[in-house]
Write an enzyme that holds these catalytic residues in place. Structure first.
Site, PDB file in Angstrom:
ATOM      1  N   GLY A 144     -37.354  45.478  37.604  1.00  0.00           N
ATOM      2  CA  GLY A 144     -37.012  44.098  37.279  1.00  0.00           C
ATOM      3  C   GLY A 144     -38.123  43.458  36.487  1.00  0.00           C
ATOM      4  O   GLY A 144     -39.002  44.141  35.962  1.00  0.00           O
ATOM      5  N   GLY A 152     -47.002  45.597  34.199  1.00  0.00           N
ATOM      6  CA  GLY A 152     -45.989  45.018  35.096  1.00  0.00           C
ATOM      7  C   GLY A 152     -46.197  45.436  36.538  1.00  0.00           C
ATOM      8  O   GLY A 152     -47.306  45.820  36.946  1.00  0.00           O
ATOM      9  N   THR A 190     -36.716  50.924  34.195  1.00  0.00           N
ATOM     10  CA  THR A 190     -37.653  51.678  35.031  1.00  0.00           C
ATOM     11  C   THR A 190     -36.879  52.678  35.889  1.00  0.00           C
ATOM     12  O   THR A 190     -35.717  52.447  36.211  1.00  0.00           O
ATOM     13  CB  THR A 190     -38.399  50.667  35.930  1.00  0.00           C
ATOM     14  OG1 THR A 190     -39.209  49.864  35.093  1.00  0.00           O
ATOM     15  CG2 THR A 190     -39.242  51.345  36.982  1.00  0.00           C
ATOM     16  N   ARG A 228     -50.436  44.239  28.543  1.00  0.00           N
ATOM     17  CA  ARG A 228     -49.657  43.741  29.693  1.00  0.00           C
ATOM     18  C   ARG A 228     -49.283  44.891  30.656  1.00  0.00           C
ATOM     19  O   ARG A 228     -48.867  45.958  30.258  1.00  0.00           O
ATOM     20  CB  ARG A 228     -48.397  43.059  29.170  1.00  0.00           C
ATOM     21  CG  ARG A 228     -47.465  42.499  30.263  1.00  0.00           C
ATOM     22  CD  ARG A 228     -46.347  43.460  30.580  1.00  0.00           C
ATOM     23  NE  ARG A 228     -45.416  42.880  31.554  1.00  0.00           N
ATOM     24  CZ  ARG A 228     -44.480  43.594  32.187  1.00  0.00           C
ATOM     25  NH1 ARG A 228     -44.364  44.883  31.945  1.00  0.00           N
ATOM     26  NH2 ARG A 228     -43.676  43.020  33.049  1.00  0.00           N
TER      27      ARG A 228
HETATM   28  N1  ASP Z   1     -40.543  46.297  36.219  1.00  0.00           N
HETATM   29  C1  ASP Z   1     -40.823  46.771  34.888  1.00  0.00           C
HETATM   30  C2  ASP Z   1     -41.938  45.954  34.300  1.00  0.00           C
HETATM   31  O1  ASP Z   1     -41.992  44.779  34.520  1.00  0.00           O
HETATM   32  C3  ASP Z   1     -39.642  46.704  33.996  1.00  0.00           C
HETATM   33  C4  ASP Z   1     -38.422  47.433  34.494  1.00  0.00           C
HETATM   34  O2  ASP Z   1     -38.153  47.439  35.682  1.00  0.00           O
HETATM   35  O3  ASP Z   1     -37.698  47.994  33.660  1.00  0.00           O
HETATM   36  O4  ASP Z   1     -42.736  46.501  33.574  1.00  0.00           O
END
Ligand code: ASP
Length: 351
Positions: free
Chosen positions: A270, A248, A218, A246
């Protein structure tokens, strides 16, 4: 006796004042402006180890982080808004295939790319977020448009694309987001998933993470402008092999992104499920507001104590109203960079 009373009163006044001085000096330390304006970014956290990284790859990550943050810093330096700085900085990272946001987004189980983003304005506490879009070139731009041009905070899927089109945002063919690298990652995870299922291991993790091997990509940015306004934004493709629509933490205000001029701005990266359950971004702001913690104390507690205890992995970048900057992660590394009002740039990857 009178002399003794005078002396006793003097001691009382002296120590009373001293206590006052201690608490007021603590207050004034936390109120000292460290930077008139500042900017901090991340490009994901995870098991990023020097031994697994080629020199070329490391240089490419560092160059793109530096390029992105300089765009935002220049905007702030010439009196532009933190909103503009966050937008333009994140767009550089969205357009780079190195990060898992925008071009280079991770793949879903169905071999598509579904993008999430969010933005928050610390001056008004207004916010915009988008989840699961497949054809909008810049999800962070869409998140901001949802904030400024609609009555809503969050739009998703096809409806969000219709809104983007109506507002004149750039629409791309979904193949724009394709990169071979990310497609191969999906195939590898599906292979692992199949093996685990063949062995009846229902507990196996089928995302691109497990506790020892997490890879989050991200991107996020927090900026403080010369007017004292904080803005924060986050953009992502989510997690490889995600399915069932889904979503996040990245598009969830309070988890992936938060900004409040009274306290701070935060962008997270994360394992999203844990960041949602911990309300990571808001918790940092709340600890500063209600417990008078410093930015460093709040970010440390939320990531190293609360999130870690829950089993979550990842990190945050954050910046407070006085231009103090902080990053915190419990993984091996986090792509990150920050710049102060003197133009001093720091780019880091590992612990
Ligand atoms: N936080 C993001 C998610 O759970 C993933 C990431 O930080 O790369 O979708």
């Amino acid at each position: 006796m009178a002399k003794f009373l005078y002396f006793f009163s003097f001691l009382m006044i002296f120590f009373g004042c001293k206590n006052e001085t201690i608490s007021s000096s603590k207050e004034s330390i936390s109120n000292v402006k460290q930077n008139e304006f500042a900017i901090i970014i991340h490009g994901g956290a995870g098991t990023i180890l020097k031994e697994n990284m080629s020199d070329e790859k490391e240089a490419a990550y560092k160059a793109t982080l530096a390029e992105a943050i300089k765009v935002g810093h220049t905007i702030l330096k010439y009196g532009g808004t933190s909103k503009e700085a966050v937008l333009k900085t994140i767009q550089v990272m969205e357009e780079s295939p190195l990060f898992k946001a925008g071009k280079g987004a991770v793949f879903t189980h169905e071999e598509t790319n579904e993008l999430d983003a969010s933005f928050m304005d610390g001056a008004t506490l207004n916010a915009g977020a988008v989840a699961g879009v497949t054809n909008v070139k810049s999800p962070i731009e869409l998140a901001i448009k949802i904030m400024t041009d609609s009555d809503h905070v969050m739009l998703s899927g096809k409806g969000a694309s219709v809104f983007a089109k109506e507002k004149g945002l750039e629409i791309v063919d979904p193949s724009y987001f394709y990169t071979e690298n990310r497609f191969k990652s999906l195939q590898r995870i599906k292979e692992r998933e199949k093996t685990a299922l063949d062995h009846d291991d229902k507990k196996a993790v089928f995302y691109d993470v497990d506790i020892k091997n997490s890879k989050f990509g991200t991107v996020g940015c927090v900026a403080l402008d010369k007017q004292g306004n904080i803005a924060a934004g986050t953009s992502t493709g989510g997690m490889t092999n995600k399915r069932w629509g889904r979503i996040g933490d990245a598009p969830i205000i309070g988890s992936g992104t938060y900004a409040n001029n009274k306290t701070c701005g935060v962008s997270s990266t994360g394992w999203g499920e844990y960041f949602i359950r911990s309300q990571v971004a808001y918790d940092i702001s709340a600890q500063m507001e209600y417990q008078q913690k410093t930015l460093k104390e709040a970010t440390t507690d939320v990531i190293q104590n609360k999130l870690t205890k829950l089993g979550g992995t990842g990190g945050v970048v954050a910046l407070d109203k006085n231009g103090n900057m902080s990053f915190e992660f419990n993984t091996a590394g986090m792509y990150r960079a920050f710049m102060n009002d003197k133009g001093k740039l720091t780019v880091k990857i590992y612990k």
